[in-house]
Design a protein around this motif. Structure first.
Motif, PDB file in Angstrom:
ATOM      1  N   THR A 181       0.858  -1.188   0.000  1.00 44.59           N
ATOM      2  CA  THR A 181       0.000   0.000   0.000  1.00 44.59           C
ATOM      3  C   THR A 181       0.892   1.236   0.000  1.00 44.59           C
ATOM      4  O   THR A 181       2.020   1.191   0.520  1.00 44.59           O
ATOM      5  CB  THR A 181      -0.928   0.002   1.230  1.00 44.59           C
ATOM      6  N   PRO A 182       0.443   2.345  -0.601  1.00 44.42           N
ATOM      7  CA  PRO A 182       1.319   3.519  -0.716  1.00 44.42           C
ATOM      8  C   PRO A 182       1.433   4.316   0.576  1.00 44.42           C
ATOM      9  O   PRO A 182       0.519   4.325   1.405  1.00 44.42           O
ATOM     10  CB  PRO A 182       0.641   4.359  -1.803  1.00 44.42           C
ATOM     11  N   VAL A 183       2.573   4.972   0.746  1.00 40.56           N
ATOM     12  CA  VAL A 183       2.775   5.983   1.788  1.00 40.56           C
ATOM     13  C   VAL A 183       2.973   7.302   1.038  1.00 40.56           C
ATOM     14  O   VAL A 183       3.977   7.474   0.353  1.00 40.56           O
ATOM     15  CB  VAL A 183       4.022   5.682   2.651  1.00 40.56           C
ATOM     16  N   ILE A 184       2.014   8.206   1.148  1.00 38.80           N
ATOM     17  CA  ILE A 184       2.059   9.456   0.382  1.00 38.80           C
ATOM     18  C   ILE A 184       2.614  10.567   1.261  1.00 38.80           C
ATOM     19  O   ILE A 184       1.995  10.971   2.251  1.00 38.80           O
ATOM     20  CB  ILE A 184       0.665   9.826  -0.149  1.00 38.80           C
ATOM     21  N   LEU A 185       3.785  11.067   0.917  1.00 42.51           N
ATOM     22  CA  LEU A 185       4.453  12.136   1.656  1.00 42.51           C
ATOM     23  C   LEU A 185       4.752  13.262   0.671  1.00 42.51           C
ATOM     24  O   LEU A 185       5.701  13.177  -0.111  1.00 42.51           O
ATOM     25  CB  LEU A 185       5.748  11.621   2.291  1.00 42.51           C
ATOM     26  N   ASP A 186       3.911  14.308   0.702  1.00 47.71           N
ATOM     27  CA  ASP A 186       3.998  15.379  -0.287  1.00 47.71           C
ATOM     28  C   ASP A 186       3.913  14.760  -1.683  1.00 47.71           C
ATOM     29  O   ASP A 186       2.973  14.051  -1.986  1.00 47.71           O
ATOM     30  CB  ASP A 186       5.274  16.201  -0.091  1.00 47.71           C
TER      31      ASP A 186
END
Length: 577
Positions: free
Chosen positions: A269-274
């Motif tokens: 699953t993605p980790v969205i950081l900016d």
């Protein structure tokens, strides 16, 4: 006679082939069902881990934005260092440094000053994150890099890190420089990746947008390309087509290690950081999941022979098949429950603190194969310990899965802000917003400072903890807010008491106080208080075991109706600074 034998064979062989074909199909279906269940649980763990990491980065960036707006920090007044130190300590992360680059990219400030010896005065205008902020005046998160500058060999103490950086702008929007903080890859791994466990050999890991390991249980793998570590064509395809694109999903891959091939189930699953898209992955060996199905196949072979025998004797094959299908379905369910129980047992601590400054022991007895209760304790820093006990509203597998989510939330959020009232509020908000099953949990969370004996606590709808003082007086630490998972806006009050040597703290769930005798009478809180008063001098392990035996004796010949959990802490002294 020969015609009879031929006739029997003509009937038996097709019947045997039909039954074995059916048994194989059931076996194949059972294998696939187990895989689906395992991958769903992997995905739950991956999502929760990703959310914890995103929350952590958002908290750090928010603190930097506030600092960058303060005049003393913009002008680097003498008081600025004190302000920065206070904010850094409030982050609750000891291995974080805050630094400043001026408008030309020169490092002019570092807190703590000893973090990277020799970095002051170095030019970091070549860093992409500095160039991006100077151009856009917007905050950013860097790619993986070497803190201190790979080109500066004279800087001591360099380490692998990610940089969170925000612009420093005056009232007119003029660019004054960059305020940043480094986040060590080792800290991310220790705080968020290593605690994630799946069965006996499952684990979590995290990739950046280039396929490099920025989170891994083995810290020596950090910074390496995943393909260099895993060597898998299937994983390479998953990365290229899904993972590195920031997508969520499940898959399978084969890892090659020391010329050995091992199959894995994976969820990501993605980790969205900016504008950065990283991914959290959870993997478990396929064989570990399929081992649960192997006994089913053996039973199928035995039952298949029985069905053939019944067929030759004129038995009712249809009825037997229906009965067997039901048994096999129950077998799969039991294996799923067993797998969930193993995950749950891996979460509960098994090594307990003994000796000064305190002794502690806990035990959980589930009413079913899996439990909705759980306890936890862990060290926040050398002098502060977190204590947790919780009871989920349901029982069985749904409660166990919900409990795993609560456990992950507590471990993740405590790395950012361990204050009990804040902790409960943030866990409650996330549970309430992502709770399609409408479950809730009662939870007692406390932090003990072993230097002073001060116990800060918040009680979210849980039974009152018992504080038995050395003089025999019992005080109840009642709830300071409602159960978690119901109202996302619920607030919680924080209270404190001081534990002195020989004081006891008793945490328990309602499976103990509501245990019933054969006459329908509850065990009750008064009996629990009486037992711990009489046996106050015992060590916590003996006291926990003796108390649970008393409950079992009271409920003799009555089936256990609820999970039972008991945790007892005894102060032995106070630690030194």
């Amino acid at each position: 006679m020969r015609k009879t034998v031929v006739l029997v064979l003509l009937v038996l062989l097709p019947a045997m082939a039909l039954v074995l074909f059916g048994a194989y199909n059931v076996y194949r279906h059972a294998r696939q069902e187990i895989k689906v269940v395992v991958q769903n649980q992997e995905l739950i763990l991956a999502r929760q881990t990703a959310k914890n990491i995103q929350d952590f980065f958002d908290t750090l960036k928010g603190q930097l934005v506030l600092l960058a707006r303060l005049k003393p920090v913009q002008q680097m007044d003498p008081v600025a260092d004190h302000i920065v130190s206070m904010v850094r300590e409030s982050m609750g992360v000891t291995r974080v440094t805050i630094f400043r680059l001026d408008a030309n990219g020169i490092c002019t400030y570092m807190n703590p000053a000893s973090a990277l010896e020799g970095v002051i005065g170095k030019d970091f205008s070549f860093r992409p994150y500095f160039q991006e902020i100077r151009r856009t005046h917007k905050s950013t998160i860097s790619d993986y890099l070497t803190a201190g500058g790979q080109r500066y060999n004279d800087v001591k103490g360099r380490f692998q890190a990610l940089i969170i950086a925000v612009p420093i702008l005056d009232d007119k929007g003029k660019f004054l420089g960059v305020l940043g903080t480094d986040v060590r890859l080792s800290y991310i791994s220790e705080a968020y990746i290593q605690p994630v466990r799946m069965g006996d050999h499952g684990y979590a890991w995290m990739l950046d947008g280039y396929g490099r390991l920025v989170g891994h249980p083995n810290l020596e793998q950090l910074g390496k390309l995943s393909q260099a570590c895993v060597q898998s064509e299937e994983l390479c395809r998953l990365e290229r087509e899904h993972i590195l694109r920031g997508e969520e999903g499940c898959g399978e891959y084969t890892r090659v290690y020391n010329k050995r091939h091992e199959d894995f189930l994976v969820a990501f699953t993605p980790v969205i950081l900016d504008d950065r898209h990283w991914s959290v992955l959870v993997s478990i060996p396929t064989a570990e999941a399929e081992d649960m199905v192997a006994p089913i196949f053996l039973r199928l072979a035995i039952i298949s022979g029985s069905i053939i025998l019944l067929f030759t004797l004129g038995g009712v094959v249809i009825a037997q098949k229906a009965l067997q299908a039901q048994r096999l379905k129950q077998e799969v369910i039991n294996k799923e429950l067993e797998f969930t129980r193993q995950i749950q047992e891996s979460i509960l601590p098994t090594r307990f603190p003994q000796g000064e400054p305190f002794c502690l022991y806990a035990h959980n007895i589930p009413a079913k194969m899996v439990s909705g209760d759980f306890y936890d304790f862990f060290q926040i820093d050398p002098h502060q310990w977190a204590l947790v006990i919780a009871d989920v509203s349901d029982k069985g597998m749904p409660a166990a899965l919900f409990m795993s989510s609560v456990h992950s939330l507590i471990r993740g959020i405590s790395c950012q802000d361990w204050r009990p009232a804040t902790m409960l509020a943030r866990v409650n908000q996330q549970l309430s917003e992502e709770n399609p099953a409408c479950m809730f949990v009662t939870l007692f969370f406390a932090v003990l400072d072993t230097r002073t004996g001060i116990l800060l606590y918040a009680n979210g709808g849980h039974l009152p903890a018992l504080w038995l003082r050395a003089d025999g007086v019992v005080e109840k630490l009642a709830h300071t807010g409602m159960a978690l998972g119901i109202d996302p806006a619920a607030g919680y009050e924080q209270k404190q008491v001081i534990l002195n040597p020989n004081d006891l703290l008793v945490l328990y769930t309602d499976g103990i106080t509501e245990a019933q005798s054969s006459k329908g009478e509850d065990f009750g809180l008064s009996r629990l208080e009486e037992i711990i008063k009489i046996r106050q001098q015992e060590d916590p392990q003996a006291l926990v075991n003796d108390t649970l035996e008393e409950v079992k004796g009271f409920s003799l010949r009555v089936a256990q109706g609820d999970d039972m959990t008991l945790m007892i802490l005894k102060m032995e002294g106070k630690s030194e600074d």
